[in-house]
Design a protein around this motif. Structure first.
Motif, short mmCIF file in Angstrom:
data_model
loop_
_atom_site.label_atom_id
_atom_site.label_comp_id
_atom_site.label_asym_id
_atom_site.label_seq_id
_atom_site.Cartn_x
_atom_site.Cartn_y
_atom_site.Cartn_z
N PRO A 43 0.65 -1.13 0.06
CA PRO A 43 0.00 0.02 0.05
C PRO A 43 0.81 1.21 -0.20
O PRO A 43 1.84 1.28 0.59
CB PRO A 43 -0.88 -0.01 1.28
CG PRO A 43 0.06 -1.10 2.14
CD PRO A 43 0.82 -1.91 1.26
N GLY A 44 0.54 2.11 -0.80
CA GLY A 44 1.16 3.53 -0.88
C GLY A 44 2.43 3.38 -1.80
O GLY A 44 2.63 4.60 -2.22
N SER A 45 2.63 2.21 -2.50
CA SER A 45 3.68 2.55 -3.65
C SER A 45 2.90 2.97 -4.90
O SER A 45 1.68 3.28 -4.92
CB SER A 45 3.83 0.90 -4.18
OG SER A 45 4.81 0.37 -2.96
N PRO A 46 3.80 3.76 -5.78
CA PRO A 46 3.08 4.47 -6.65
C PRO A 46 2.07 3.88 -7.45
O PRO A 46 2.01 2.70 -7.74
CB PRO A 46 4.26 4.77 -7.92
CG PRO A 46 5.52 4.50 -6.92
CD PRO A 46 5.05 3.56 -5.80
N CYS A 47 1.09 4.48 -7.99
CA CYS A 47 -0.01 4.13 -8.88
C CYS A 47 0.09 4.90 -10.22
O CYS A 47 -0.89 5.09 -11.06
CB CYS A 47 -1.34 4.39 -8.35
SG CYS A 47 -2.84 3.45 -8.82
N THR A 48 1.49 5.45 -10.25
CA THR A 48 1.83 6.15 -11.43
C THR A 48 2.84 5.60 -12.09
O THR A 48 3.42 4.75 -11.40
CB THR A 48 1.72 7.52 -11.39
OG1 THR A 48 2.57 7.78 -10.35
CG2 THR A 48 0.37 8.19 -10.91
N VAL A 49 3.66 6.22 -13.20
CA VAL A 49 4.84 5.93 -13.87
C VAL A 49 4.83 4.24 -14.31
O VAL A 49 5.76 3.94 -14.39
CB VAL A 49 6.00 6.00 -12.76
CG1 VAL A 49 6.23 7.52 -12.35
CG2 VAL A 49 6.01 5.19 -11.48
N GLY A 50 3.50 4.09 -14.74
CA GLY A 50 3.30 2.51 -15.30
C GLY A 50 2.88 2.74 -16.68
O GLY A 50 3.27 3.68 -17.55
N LEU A 51 1.80 1.91 -16.94
CA LEU A 51 1.36 1.80 -18.48
C LEU A 51 0.18 2.58 -18.30
O LEU A 51 -0.71 2.39 -17.50
CB LEU A 51 1.16 0.50 -18.75
CG LEU A 51 0.49 0.09 -19.96
CD1 LEU A 51 1.26 0.17 -21.20
CD2 LEU A 51 -0.03 -1.42 -19.74
N ASP A 52 -0.13 3.29 -19.31
CA ASP A 52 -1.38 3.89 -19.93
C ASP A 52 -2.29 3.05 -20.50
O ASP A 52 -1.75 2.44 -21.64
CB ASP A 52 -1.58 5.27 -20.51
CG ASP A 52 -1.15 6.47 -19.73
OD1 ASP A 52 -1.28 6.21 -18.12
OD2 ASP A 52 -0.84 7.46 -20.10
N GLY A 53 -3.25 2.32 -20.22
CA GLY A 53 -3.98 1.33 -20.83
C GLY A 53 -4.77 2.00 -21.95
O GLY A 53 -4.79 3.16 -22.24
N PRO A 54 -5.47 1.30 -22.75
CA PRO A 54 -6.15 1.76 -23.99
C PRO A 54 -7.30 2.47 -23.52
O PRO A 54 -7.84 2.38 -22.41
CB PRO A 54 -6.54 0.61 -24.58
CG PRO A 54 -6.65 -0.63 -23.75
CD PRO A 54 -5.52 -0.11 -22.61
N GLY A 55 -7.44 3.62 -24.16
CA GLY A 55 -8.61 4.51 -23.69
C GLY A 55 -8.59 5.32 -22.60
O GLY A 55 -9.65 5.64 -21.66
N LYS A 56 -7.47 5.60 -22.18
CA LYS A 56 -7.40 6.63 -20.77
C LYS A 56 -8.08 7.95 -21.06
O LYS A 56 -7.53 8.43 -22.07
CB LYS A 56 -5.83 6.75 -20.49
CG LYS A 56 -5.86 7.39 -19.11
CD LYS A 56 -4.38 7.17 -18.34
CE LYS A 56 -4.50 7.82 -17.00
NZ LYS A 56 -3.34 8.07 -16.37
N VAL A 57 -8.82 8.12 -20.21
CA VAL A 57 -9.76 9.47 -20.05
C VAL A 57 -9.04 10.24 -19.26
O VAL A 57 -8.79 11.64 -19.59
CB VAL A 57 -11.26 9.43 -19.76
CG1 VAL A 57 -11.98 10.44 -19.80
CG2 VAL A 57 -11.86 8.29 -20.69
N SER A 58 -8.79 10.15 -18.08
CA SER A 58 -8.05 10.98 -17.42
C SER A 58 -7.30 10.29 -16.21
O SER A 58 -7.40 9.26 -15.85
CB SER A 58 -9.17 11.88 -16.36
OG SER A 58 -9.93 10.99 -15.74
#
Length: 155
Positions: free
Chosen positions: A140-155
């Motif tokens: 918990p608390g590890s990043p939830c960014t700096v990874g892969l943007d999946g298809p259809g990312k809106v925001s």
């Protein structure tokens, strides 16, 4: 984010003893959407998506304490989809369509899942509050960014 161990939310199914190894390729998950297990080394960036996202990457985000709210795109549309988007936090959360759900909306976190039919069901907000960032996730608390943007990312 919560950080504490979750308390009970009515209707939540739990799936204890999830493995959490980094693997390559596809993984066969017992629960769909997945609630944990072996997963890609690359996490899915948390956010709102208009297309199905890769399970293996989304599970990596769950490992970091994210919640994943999946919906049936054939039944959750228009005002219901707009209402669902309003419930989703801006961090440590994924919203995406998912094919073959057992209900209109399924909220998942590491080792836990809730089926609901209406985005205004108060159990959805309670699930997010209890499981987002919870210590029941392996990292918990590890990043939830700096990874892969999946298809259809809106925001």
């Amino acid at each position: 984010m919560n950080g504490a161990a979750p308390t009970s939310v009515d209707g939540v199914q739990t799936f204890p003893n999830q493995t959490s190894e980094h693997v390559t390729g596809t993984v066969k998950y017992d629960a769909l959407p997945p609630v944990g297990g072996d997963h890609s080394v690359t996490l899915l960036n948390c956010g709102v998506y208009s297309e199905n996202v890769p399970n293996e990457n989304a599970v990596h985000s769950l490992e970091h304490g994210a919640v994943w709210v999946a919906y049936d795109a054939s039944t959750v549309t228009g005002d219901q989809l707009a209402a669902l988007r309003k419930v989703i936090p801006s961090t440590y959360a994924i919203l995406s369509p998912f094919s073959g759900l057992p209900s209109s909306i399924v909220a998942s976190a590491w080792g836990a899942q809730l089926d609901i039919s209406d985005p205004s069901d108060p159990r959805l907000a309670a699930f997010i509050a209890q499981y987002r960032g919870a210590t029941t996730a392996p990292e918990p608390g590890s990043p939830c960014t700096v990874g892969l943007d999946g298809p259809g990312k809106v925001s």
